[in-house]
Design an enzyme around this catalytic site. Structure first.
Site, PDB file in Angstrom:
ATOM      1  CG  HIS A 135      -2.018   0.878   1.304  1.00  0.00           C
ATOM      2  ND1 HIS A 135      -1.904   2.229   1.077  1.00  0.00           N
ATOM      3  CD2 HIS A 135      -3.319   0.653   1.585  1.00  0.00           C
ATOM      4  CE1 HIS A 135      -3.096   2.791   1.224  1.00  0.00           C
ATOM      5  NE2 HIS A 135      -3.966   1.849   1.532  1.00  0.00           N
ATOM      6  CD  GLU A 156      -3.274   0.820  -2.088  1.00  0.00           C
ATOM      7  OE1 GLU A 156      -3.628  -0.328  -1.751  1.00  0.00           O
ATOM      8  OE2 GLU A 156      -3.962   1.824  -1.863  1.00  0.00           O
TER       9      GLU A 156
HETATM   10  O1  LIG Z   1      -7.584   3.835   6.167  1.00  0.00           O
HETATM   11  P1  LIG Z   1      -7.055   2.503   5.683  1.00  0.00           P
HETATM   12  O2  LIG Z   1      -7.719   1.328   6.323  1.00  0.00           O
HETATM   13  O3  LIG Z   1      -5.565   2.453   5.777  1.00  0.00           O
HETATM   14  O4  LIG Z   1      -7.428   2.426   4.145  1.00  0.00           O
HETATM   15  C1  LIG Z   1      -7.015   3.433   3.289  1.00  0.00           C
HETATM   16  C2  LIG Z   1      -7.503   3.176   1.860  1.00  0.00           C
HETATM   17  O5  LIG Z   1      -6.784   2.080   1.341  1.00  0.00           O
HETATM   18  C3  LIG Z   1      -7.012   1.883  -0.050  1.00  0.00           C
HETATM   19  O6  LIG Z   1      -6.232   0.815  -0.472  1.00  0.00           O
HETATM   20  C4  LIG Z   1      -8.469   1.574  -0.301  1.00  0.00           C
HETATM   21  O7  LIG Z   1      -8.685   1.444  -1.694  1.00  0.00           O
HETATM   22  C5  LIG Z   1      -9.320   2.693   0.262  1.00  0.00           C
HETATM   23  O8  LIG Z   1     -10.708   2.375   0.099  1.00  0.00           O
HETATM   24  C6  LIG Z   1      -9.001   2.921   1.733  1.00  0.00           C
HETATM   25  O9  LIG Z   1      -9.756   4.004   2.230  1.00  0.00           O
END
Ligand SMILES: O=P(O)(O)OC[C@H]1O[C@@H](O)[C@H](O)[C@@H](O)[C@@H]1O
EC number: 5.1.3.15
Length: 283
Positions: free
Chosen positions: A153, A255
């Site tokens: 991510h 990502e």
């Molecule tokens: O706040 P988190 O759980 O780290 O997620 C962040 C984002 O991560 C992304 O990968 C998703 O596509 C989003 O929908 C999400 O809001």
């Protein structure tokens, strides 16, 4: 040079170790909490976004760097959002290879509560000339097959997301998670702005080319098939307690993922997914 935990600024409350490796005039740093890469410095410039340390809540992944998403993406599964791997302590594997950081996670009683399978994850961040590669290895150490989704991510840091341009996704189908709809990217180059974007692009094979006026990167991946683009935009960012005002303009998540066709892993077998960031000539 591979170094021992640096006393650098981190979330002391979480009491997790930070490690740093250097090679080829660059450095990469990461933490055993979540096996998360936190920093990549190349040409004297930090390339990864990291939210303000004083807003990081204990027991959560740092908002930034490269959280490891496993074994489910978002709420596509019966477990916790984006899986448990980013919220548990991994251990560091000592390295002889200059410029490499390795973290490992194996199943234990707490992971088996979240997901009932024996496994071993290994996250390797490796510096090579003008590039960083980050690889996730998943091994099925049990006696039955399992399925999983995974993603790196990555939060790329930018001074101003409205200057960011990304090519390589044109002509690809994507799922727009903000609308719950599928669409086709008409191309040619995606101009990002400061509004929310949340897309899963399917079957991306060609390199992506990113530039934002200050840096130019080529981004490739193997093993992964999907690319997620995410920025919360101003309204959703205001609801994220681990971002400061205006932080949504300071990153774009690009990502590398396996979401739309999860990996099916037989017992005793391994899967590897890798995302590589290369500095382009004037990057
Ligand atoms: O706040 P988190 O759980 O780290 O997620 C962040 C984002 O991560 C992304 O990968 C998703 O596509 C989003 O929908 C999400 O809001």
């Amino acid at each position: 040079m591979d170094t021992d935990p640096s006393p650098g600024p981190t979330n002391d409350r979480a009491n997790f170790g930070q490690y740093r490796a250097e090679a080829h005039g660059m450095s990469v740093a990461g933490t055993t909490f979540g096996g998360q890469v936190l920093s990549w410095i190349a040409d004297g410039r930090e390339r990864l976004f990291r939210g303000p340390a004083d807003r990081h809540a204990e027991g959560t992944a740092v908002r930034g760097g490269i959280p490891v998403i496993f074994p489910q993406f978002a709420m596509r599964g019966s477990g916790g959002r984006h899986g448990f791997a980013r919220r548990v302590s991994w251990r560091r594997v000592a390295e002889d290879v200059p410029g490499r950081l390795t973290f490992m996670l194996e199943d234990d009683a707490s992971t088996r509560q979240a997901w009932p399978h024996p496994f071993r994850l290994q996250l390797e961040a490796l510096l090579s000339p003008r590039a960083l590669s980050v690889a996730l290895n998943v091994c099925n150490t049990g006696t039955a097959p399992f399925d999983f989704a995974a993603a790196l991510h990555t939060y790329l840091r930018t001074d101003d997301v409205t200057r960011a341009r990304l090519s390589g996704l044109e002509g690809h189908h994507f799922h727009d998670s903000t609308r719950g709809e599928d669409a086709l990217d008409p191309g040619p180059t995606l101009t990002l702005d400061s509004r929310e974007i949340d897309r899963i692009y399917a079957d991306v094979e060609a390199p992506l080319h990113y530039e934002d006026g200050q840096q130019r990167l080529a981004i490739t991946m193997t093993g992964f098939r999907d690319v997620v683009l995410w920025n919360p935009g101003p309204e959703k960012a205001a609801g994220l307690p681990d971002l400061a005002t205006g932080d949504h303009r300071r990153f774009i998540c690009i990502e590398a993922a396996r979401i739309l066709s999860p990996v099916e892993l037989p017992p005793g077998e391994s899967w590897r997914g890798e995302q590589v960031f290369s500095l382009r000539a004037d990057g």
